[in-house]
Scaffold this motif. Structure first.
Motif, short mmCIF file in Angstrom:
data_model
loop_
_atom_site.label_atom_id
_atom_site.label_comp_id
_atom_site.label_asym_id
_atom_site.label_seq_id
_atom_site.Cartn_x
_atom_site.Cartn_y
_atom_site.Cartn_z
N GLU A 157 -9.86 -30.27 -12.31
CA GLU A 157 -10.55 -28.83 -11.55
C GLU A 157 -9.80 -27.79 -12.37
O GLU A 157 -8.95 -27.38 -12.28
CB GLU A 157 -10.22 -28.84 -10.10
N ASP A 158 -10.92 -26.72 -12.64
CA ASP A 158 -10.58 -25.41 -13.45
C ASP A 158 -10.45 -24.29 -12.70
O ASP A 158 -9.90 -23.39 -13.07
CB ASP A 158 -11.70 -25.07 -14.82
N ASP A 159 -10.67 -24.30 -11.37
CA ASP A 159 -10.27 -23.40 -10.37
C ASP A 159 -8.90 -23.43 -10.04
O ASP A 159 -8.62 -24.52 -9.03
CB ASP A 159 -11.33 -23.39 -9.31
N PRO A 160 -8.11 -22.48 -10.23
CA PRO A 160 -6.67 -22.95 -10.07
C PRO A 160 -6.43 -22.70 -8.45
O PRO A 160 -5.59 -23.63 -7.89
CB PRO A 160 -5.81 -21.71 -10.57
N SER A 161 -7.10 -22.15 -7.74
CA SER A 161 -6.83 -21.88 -5.96
C SER A 161 -7.46 -23.12 -5.47
O SER A 161 -6.99 -23.45 -4.42
CB SER A 161 -7.55 -20.65 -5.76
N LEU A 162 -8.59 -23.53 -5.85
CA LEU A 162 -9.22 -24.85 -5.37
C LEU A 162 -8.15 -26.01 -5.65
O LEU A 162 -7.97 -26.80 -4.93
CB LEU A 162 -10.51 -24.98 -5.73
N ALA A 163 -7.77 -25.97 -6.89
CA ALA A 163 -6.82 -27.25 -7.42
C ALA A 163 -5.60 -27.20 -6.43
O ALA A 163 -5.14 -28.24 -5.97
CB ALA A 163 -6.65 -27.05 -8.82
N SER A 164 -5.00 -26.06 -6.38
CA SER A 164 -3.82 -25.82 -5.54
C SER A 164 -4.10 -26.22 -3.90
O SER A 164 -3.29 -26.95 -3.63
CB SER A 164 -3.21 -24.39 -5.45
N GLY A 165 -5.01 -25.83 -3.49
CA GLY A 165 -5.49 -26.19 -2.14
C GLY A 165 -5.70 -27.71 -1.78
O GLY A 165 -5.15 -28.33 -1.01
N ILE A 166 -6.45 -28.44 -2.82
CA ILE A 166 -6.77 -29.87 -2.74
C ILE A 166 -5.16 -30.64 -2.90
O ILE A 166 -4.99 -31.57 -2.24
CB ILE A 166 -7.48 -30.32 -4.14
N ARG A 167 -4.54 -30.16 -3.92
CA ARG A 167 -2.99 -30.62 -4.11
C ARG A 167 -2.12 -30.66 -2.74
O ARG A 167 -1.56 -31.69 -2.39
CB ARG A 167 -2.26 -30.03 -5.34
N LEU A 168 -2.27 -29.60 -2.04
CA LEU A 168 -1.36 -29.11 -1.09
C LEU A 168 -1.92 -29.95 0.31
O LEU A 168 -1.05 -30.62 0.94
CB LEU A 168 -1.60 -27.68 -0.57
N ALA A 169 -3.45 -30.23 0.31
CA ALA A 169 -3.92 -31.17 1.20
C ALA A 169 -3.56 -32.52 1.30
O ALA A 169 -3.37 -33.07 2.28
CB ALA A 169 -5.44 -30.76 1.28
N LEU A 170 -3.67 -33.14 -0.06
CA LEU A 170 -3.56 -34.39 -0.33
C LEU A 170 -1.88 -34.76 -0.22
O LEU A 170 -1.70 -36.04 0.02
CB LEU A 170 -3.93 -34.75 -1.65
N LYS A 171 -1.03 -33.92 -0.36
CA LYS A 171 0.46 -34.39 -0.46
C LYS A 171 0.77 -35.00 0.91
O LYS A 171 1.63 -36.14 0.60
CB LYS A 171 1.26 -33.17 -0.82
N PRO A 172 0.52 -34.57 2.08
CA PRO A 172 0.90 -35.48 3.26
C PRO A 172 0.35 -36.85 3.57
O PRO A 172 0.82 -37.75 4.07
CB PRO A 172 0.42 -34.43 4.18
N GLU A 173 -0.76 -37.14 2.65
CA GLU A 173 -1.28 -38.24 2.49
C GLU A 173 -0.75 -39.38 1.50
O GLU A 173 -1.40 -40.44 1.51
CB GLU A 173 -2.93 -38.25 2.01
#
Length: 226
Positions: free
Chosen positions: A7-23
């Protein structure tokens, strides 16, 4: 589970990574299609790919087509702002396993990713069993001789890798990449600590240390231990 996020959008990529970490996902991020294809060509062991279509250097659709031509069947969830039906049909025909149109709810992304991984796991096998240990990849529940064992996220990832490839020798660098991904700062003895904890929670000879080489979990016990 190790996920490649392209994903080339840094803010979206950061949000996805943050959301998936607890999973319990280890998420590696790349921002262009050329780098993503190179990583997948090199055989990096990803359990799934989240792939944006509008990427620099190489379009996501080109990445998708190239990956499938290589015979790589890793599950791919496509993210796109392109809402045309023809575009989605083209992607699915090219080998995408699922589509998610931007903007999307994080909860739906998680649900679709879990569904992809369940389908992939069902196609390969169900529970992993080795030397009295049972690990269910779908529920991530672990037991030893019928009794539940509580593991941390890192311990669980490490054990799953060993049980998926009994008899395979892993170098420390390979295990570090599998457990932590590319981007995290990791203490030099992190893998040794996780291996020690696994031995303590199961039995001392669960994982053998090969001096100067790495670690291996044997298919059968080598020293008349469990």
């Amino acid at each position: 589970m190790r996920i490649l996020l392209v994903e080339d959008d840094p803010s979206l990529a950061s949000g996805i990574r943050l959301a998936l970490k607890p999973e319990n996902f280890t998420v590696d991020h790349l921002s262009d299609g050329f780098s993503a294809l190179a990583a997948l060509k090199e055989g990096e062991p990803f359990d799934a790919v989240i792939l944006d279509l509008g990427l620099p250097r190489m379009d996501g659709m080109q990445v998708l087509e190239a990956v499938r031509r290589l015979g790589n069947r890793v599950p791919i969830l496509v993210l796109t702002a392109r809402d045309a039906v023809d575009e989605r049909i083209t992607g699915l025909d090219a080998g995408a396993d699922d589509y998610l149109t931007k903007p999307f709810e994080v909860a739906e992304l998680k649900a679709r990713l879990r569904a992809l991984l369940r389908r992939s796991s069902d196609q390969v096998n169900s529970a992993l069993e080795c030397r009295g240990i049972r690990l269910d990849p779908l529920t991530m529940q672990v037991s030893y001789q019928g009794k539940p064992v509580v593991l941390s996220r890192r311990e669980l990832t490490l054990l799953q890798e060993f049980m998926s490839h009994p008899g395979r020798v892993f170098t420390r660098d390979t295990l570090t990449r599998l457990v932590y991904g590319w981007d995290e700062d990791v203490e030099s003895n992190a893998i040794e600590v996780h291996v020690h904890h696994l031995r303590r929670k199961f039995f001392p000879h669960l994982i053998r240390t090969l001096r100067g080489i790495g670690y291996v979990m044997d298919k059968t016990n080598q020293d008349k231990h469990p």
